[in-house]
Scaffold this motif. Sequence first.
Motif, short mmCIF file in Angstrom:
data_model
loop_
_atom_site.label_atom_id
_atom_site.label_comp_id
_atom_site.label_asym_id
_atom_site.label_seq_id
_atom_site.Cartn_x
_atom_site.Cartn_y
_atom_site.Cartn_z
N GLY A 156 -12.12 -18.85 14.50
CA GLY A 156 -12.35 -19.06 16.04
C GLY A 156 -13.67 -19.94 16.33
N GLN A 157 -14.56 -19.59 15.57
CA GLN A 157 -15.91 -20.19 15.68
C GLN A 157 -15.88 -21.43 15.15
OE1 GLN A 157 -19.64 -17.56 15.08
NE2 GLN A 157 -17.92 -16.42 14.40
N ILE A 158 -15.15 -21.79 14.11
CA ILE A 158 -14.85 -23.23 13.52
C ILE A 158 -14.23 -24.07 14.73
CG2 ILE A 158 -13.87 -24.58 11.66
CD1 ILE A 158 -14.43 -22.35 9.90
N ALA A 159 -13.30 -23.55 15.14
CA ALA A 159 -12.58 -24.34 16.24
C ALA A 159 -13.54 -24.74 17.43
CB ALA A 159 -11.34 -23.51 16.94
N LYS A 160 -14.41 -23.65 17.88
CA LYS A 160 -15.32 -24.03 18.89
C LYS A 160 -16.26 -25.05 18.27
CE LYS A 160 -16.22 -22.55 22.42
NZ LYS A 160 -15.84 -23.07 23.55
N ILE A 161 -16.75 -25.10 17.26
CA ILE A 161 -17.72 -26.07 16.60
C ILE A 161 -16.85 -27.52 16.76
CG2 ILE A 161 -18.69 -26.97 14.67
CD1 ILE A 161 -19.28 -23.99 13.76
N LYS A 162 -15.91 -27.51 16.63
CA LYS A 162 -14.79 -28.78 16.69
C LYS A 162 -14.48 -29.09 18.15
CE LYS A 162 -15.08 -29.51 12.42
NZ LYS A 162 -16.12 -30.62 12.02
N GLY A 163 -15.17 -28.42 19.08
CA GLY A 163 -14.80 -28.34 20.47
C GLY A 163 -13.46 -28.05 21.20
N CYS A 164 -12.80 -27.28 20.69
CA CYS A 164 -11.64 -26.69 21.07
C CYS A 164 -11.77 -25.39 22.02
CB CYS A 164 -10.92 -26.15 20.11
SG CYS A 164 -10.43 -27.35 18.86
N ARG A 165 -10.87 -25.21 22.95
CA ARG A 165 -11.02 -23.96 23.69
C ARG A 165 -10.20 -22.97 22.99
NH1 ARG A 165 -7.25 -21.34 27.61
NH2 ARG A 165 -8.55 -20.31 28.95
N VAL A 166 -10.77 -21.58 22.61
CA VAL A 166 -10.44 -20.82 21.88
C VAL A 166 -10.21 -19.60 22.52
CG1 VAL A 166 -11.20 -19.50 19.94
CG2 VAL A 166 -11.92 -21.85 19.91
N VAL A 167 -8.80 -18.96 22.28
CA VAL A 167 -8.49 -17.81 22.86
C VAL A 167 -8.25 -16.76 21.61
CG1 VAL A 167 -6.40 -16.69 24.05
CG2 VAL A 167 -7.26 -18.95 24.87
N GLY A 168 -8.51 -15.34 21.65
CA GLY A 168 -8.32 -14.56 20.67
C GLY A 168 -7.28 -13.59 21.06
N LEU A 169 -6.69 -13.11 20.18
CA LEU A 169 -5.90 -11.75 20.19
C LEU A 169 -6.48 -10.55 19.55
CD1 LEU A 169 -2.23 -13.51 19.77
CD2 LEU A 169 -3.50 -12.86 22.06
N THR A 170 -6.70 -9.56 20.19
CA THR A 170 -7.31 -8.44 19.49
C THR A 170 -6.68 -7.11 20.21
OG1 THR A 170 -9.32 -7.47 18.59
CG2 THR A 170 -9.29 -8.20 21.02
N GLY A 171 -6.98 -5.77 19.75
CA GLY A 171 -6.44 -4.58 20.12
C GLY A 171 -7.56 -3.81 20.93
#
Length: 345
Positions: free
Chosen positions: A169-184
């Motif tokens: 997720g952090q790498i995607a943010k570094i590349k300028g993306c909008r990042v959504v996580g799934l967790t419990g």
Amino acid sequence: MTPVTNRQLYLHQRPVGVPTADDIRLRTVDVPSLADGEVLIENHYLSLDPAIRDWMSGNDTYMAPIAIGESIRSTTLGKVLESRHPDFVAGDYVQGLAVNAWEEYTVNSGEVLTKVVNDGKYPPRYYLSIFSGAMGLTPYFGMLELGRPVAGETVLISAAAGAVGSIAGQIAKIKGCRVVGLTGSNDKASWLINELGFDAVINYKDCDNLAEEIASVCPERVNIFFDNVGGEILDAALLNIADHARIVFCGAISSYNASGPVPGPYNYWQILAHSATVKGLLTTNYVDQFDAANAEIRGWLESGKLRFNEDIVDGIENTVDAYARLFSGMNKGKLLVRLAAADQQ
């Protein structure tokens, strides 16, 4: 002094469900003498990874299954005590990527080991976490080589608070993306947003309909789905993929403890409907790029763009209980076992 005996964990029987101490037992064995080309390693840290569960099952996967009576294959970080290989000397720190074992000492061919930088800048154990194929390098190659993120795209990550998902997720943010996580858990959701910079997080345990919740949070649909889980979460994500989406198949932790055939994914037809691609991720395909990748990861760490968490448990005797935490979602970040030899690090 050369050690004479070695405590190791071995596969006593095939697990049904989450492995327990009935399946994985501790024994003491003799340390074998070195042959030419071999190295004796004093293990300091053991890596606990979901894929090891699949190797215990007896199924044919990308690696041979662990045989009954065999020590539990794993990646470890340790120090060379003796060497009969020209590339290693006593005192070197080495990593064995999925070729060592859950044990105090390992004798192995030097050809399957990697020397670890020990210049005082980073602890050697980082080569079992952020600089390893089990943590940092897996999301690095999965996101950049297979996901191919473009600024402005939406990226969805399953098991987002895990060792791999949190870095992906952090790498995607570094590349300028909008990042959504799934967790419990809400605690993990807060960590992902407030500390790691995710844009949104869905607690799937609080959802009546996960597919609808993903649609609500990702109104422009999902361009990259980085999947560590499979199963129902994969099915929900497939209903929300965009045209030409890229699905990175990194793991399927939801099925590793299954005792029978695993159905689905039921919504696989969405891949055709959206001209999407699915690619399986094996970090070992990129070994020749490890040094360059770690150089970039180090740069992100030093600039504050990348953060990570290590979840460390002490004592080989606690390994099995610690391993079960992977399947209950109790760990946050890279799960390691620290052995007695590493106490002074």
